[in-house]
Design an enzyme around this catalytic site. Structure first.
Site, PDB file in Angstrom:
ATOM      1  N   GLU A   1       0.846  -1.192   0.000  1.00  0.00           N
ATOM      2  CA  GLU A   1       0.000   0.000   0.000  1.00  0.00           C
ATOM      3  C   GLU A   1       0.878   1.237   0.000  1.00  0.00           C
ATOM      4  O   GLU A   1       1.842   1.322   0.760  1.00  0.00           O
ATOM      5  CB  GLU A   1      -0.891   0.083   1.253  1.00  0.00           C
ATOM      6  CG  GLU A   1      -2.040  -0.873   1.327  1.00  0.00           C
ATOM      7  CD  GLU A   1      -2.876  -0.641   2.599  1.00  0.00           C
ATOM      8  OE1 GLU A   1      -2.813   0.479   3.168  1.00  0.00           O
ATOM      9  OE2 GLU A   1      -3.572  -1.561   3.025  1.00  0.00           O
TER      10      GLU A   1
ATOM     11  N   GLU B   1     -13.772   5.732  -1.178  1.00  0.00           N
ATOM     12  CA  GLU B   1     -14.709   4.853  -0.493  1.00  0.00           C
ATOM     13  C   GLU B   1     -15.474   5.635   0.578  1.00  0.00           C
ATOM     14  O   GLU B   1     -14.918   5.997   1.604  1.00  0.00           O
ATOM     15  CB  GLU B   1     -13.958   3.672   0.129  1.00  0.00           C
ATOM     16  CG  GLU B   1     -13.222   2.837  -0.906  1.00  0.00           C
ATOM     17  CD  GLU B   1     -12.283   1.825  -0.272  1.00  0.00           C
ATOM     18  OE1 GLU B   1     -12.766   0.873   0.362  1.00  0.00           O
ATOM     19  OE2 GLU B   1     -11.054   2.027  -0.384  1.00  0.00           O
TER      20      GLU B   1
ATOM     21  N   LYS C   1     -15.815   4.594   4.609  1.00  0.00           N
ATOM     22  CA  LYS C   1     -14.665   4.392   5.493  1.00  0.00           C
ATOM     23  C   LYS C   1     -14.743   5.382   6.655  1.00  0.00           C
ATOM     24  O   LYS C   1     -15.005   6.571   6.451  1.00  0.00           O
ATOM     25  CB  LYS C   1     -13.351   4.582   4.734  1.00  0.00           C
ATOM     26  CG  LYS C   1     -13.058   3.475   3.736  1.00  0.00           C
ATOM     27  CD  LYS C   1     -11.619   3.527   3.282  1.00  0.00           C
ATOM     28  CE  LYS C   1     -10.674   3.175   4.412  1.00  0.00           C
ATOM     29  NZ  LYS C   1      -9.253   3.208   3.983  1.00  0.00           N
TER      30      LYS C   1
ATOM     31  N   GLU D   1      -9.508   9.643   4.667  1.00  0.00           N
ATOM     32  CA  GLU D   1      -9.760   8.201   4.558  1.00  0.00           C
ATOM     33  C   GLU D   1     -10.641   7.864   3.360  1.00  0.00           C
ATOM     34  O   GLU D   1     -10.515   6.800   2.765  1.00  0.00           O
ATOM     35  CB  GLU D   1     -10.434   7.678   5.828  1.00  0.00           C
ATOM     36  CG  GLU D   1      -9.534   7.583   7.036  1.00  0.00           C
ATOM     37  CD  GLU D   1      -8.555   6.431   6.935  1.00  0.00           C
ATOM     38  OE1 GLU D   1      -8.747   5.554   6.087  1.00  0.00           O
ATOM     39  OE2 GLU D   1      -7.590   6.422   7.714  1.00  0.00           O
TER      40      GLU D   1
END
Length: 410
Positions: free
Chosen positions: A268, A322, A325, A331
């Site tokens: 990541e 997203e 999240k 985030e």
């Protein structure tokens, strides 16, 4: 609704035509992308296929083994790393449970879907649940044994992803060492990776260094922009970006435990395109610089100072923004694409508008279904980047200051 679907389909056809007219993807060298699904407004996996292809990526990493995704990407040549959440580690102490997981989540999709790796848990050794550390290696061994039983061990590796907080020292890079309190677990895991020819996965985010200390940390240094660099006094190597320094610190730590030949994979890394007022550096301009330069580096096959021949194996976080999240605004804004399929910022690849309706697997953050069935909901192993553990990581990681004071630990 009918018009909306037609519009999305038309745009997908345009992307397909562009791909056919192009001799090669924008980034010919392989790049991977993390495909997270903690959202209720994303395009369907079928609609995600041309988006992934438009980036030139040929690898995807999941945090589960979502059957809809695996079916959608059949016969695309995209290589998958499947995830097994932390919540399954105790169950995987049973070899039969590991065999069952392979039977349910891997075998049904082969060979049409290319599955090349399985990541057991996520940042287990630095999670809040310390009881899981002892479960990690047996779970990895049992999954590997199941692959051996089904004659898949030569095609699929077994590994686990770590945060940079497994490091005791990471400055300068040549002094990199793992935490001594983790050696009892880390050494056997490294022995397993070496024995099975599997990579060491690490989640690395230079963004956090700048976000926490914008006055002291050089933005150019974390964004791969031209800068004076810093010389490692241990080996006289010069570093002009933080990611290379982090990778070489991990390499030094592996070497000190006798495993310098275990390949390093950045499982990541990324940069948010939006954040709260107090989240320094989170902007589309900075995200474009970080991920754009990262992709160019991968294309150029440029190694690190300590590993000049190192071929990057990097997974960008993440494919989509997203919206479910938890945590600060950043985030929910790490995606290369917005929820409607349009690029979050311009990196030179195509996008399409009109997000599809979400299937049940990513509509909530509820726990995964019973273990014997393919997991469909977001895995508990998919940790928010801004979790408490991540804040601990921010304190532990080395931060490079380019204000004349050299390497310093915050």
């Amino acid at each position: 609704m009918e018009h909306h679907h037609h519009h999305f389909t038309t745009l997908l056809l345009h992307i397909s035509a562009l791909l056919l007219l192009t001799n090669s993807p924008l980034f010919a060298t392989a790049i991977g992308i993390n495909y997270g699904q903690i959202a209720n407004n994303l395009p369907s996996p079928q609609q995600a296929v041309p988006l992934v292809k438009s980036t030139g990526a040929n690898k995807l990493k999941l945090y589960d083994a979502n059957p809809t995704v695996l079916k959608a990407f059949a016969n695309t040549g995209i290589a998958f790393t499947l995830g097994i959440g932390n919540e399954y580690l105790t169950k995987l102490q049973d070899p039969s449970a590991a065999e069952n997981w392979i039977q349910c989540n891997v075998k049904p999709y082969l060979p049409a879907t290319k599955i090349t790796s399985i990541a057991i848990g996520n940042e287990v050794l630095t999670s809040n649940d310390t009881s899981l550390s002892g479960c990690l290696l047996p779970a990895m061994e049992n999954i590997h044994s199941a692959l051996v039983k089904f004659n898949l061990d030569q095609k699929i590796t077994v590994t686990t992803a770590h945060s940079l907080s497994v490091m005791e020292t990471s400055y300068p890079p040549s002094s990199g060492t793992f935490r001594t309190d983790l050696n009892g677990v880390m050494s056997p895991v490294l022995d397993f990776l070496a024995k099975t020819c599997s990579p060491f996965l690490v989640n690395a985010y230079p963004y956090f260094a700048f976000e926490r200390n914008p006055k002291d940390v050089s933005l150019d240094f974390v964004l791969f922009q031209p800068n004076a660099g810093v010389v490692d006094s241990g080996n006289n190597l010069r570093y002009d970006n933080m990611l290379f320094a982090q990778i070489d610190a991990v390499y030094a730590a592996l070497s000190k435990l006798g495993h310098k030949d275990v390949p390093i994979q950045i499982s990541e890394t990324g940069w948010p395109s939006k954040g709260d007022d107090n989240e320094n550096g989170a902007s589309p301009e900075n995200a474009k610089k970080y991920n754009g330069c990262l992709l160019k580096i991968v294309k150029q096959k440029k190694g690190t100072p300590a590993m000049p021949d190192y071929e990057f194996d990097i997974f960008v976080f993440a494919l989509f923004n997203e919206n479910l999240k938890p945590g600060p605004t950043s985030e929910r804004n790490y995606g290369l694409f917005k929820h409607d399929g349009t690029p979050a910022y311009d990196l030179g690849f195509s996008g399409s508008s009109g997000g599809g309706s979400s299937s049940s697997h990513n509509s909530t953050g509820t726990p995964s279904p019973p273990f014997n069935f393919p997991p469909e909901n977001p895995s508990g192993g998919y940790m928010p980047i801004s979790s408490v553990e991540r804040y601990v990581m921010r304190i532990r990681i080395s931060i490079v200051l380019l204000s004349g004071v050299g390497w310093i630990l915050l």
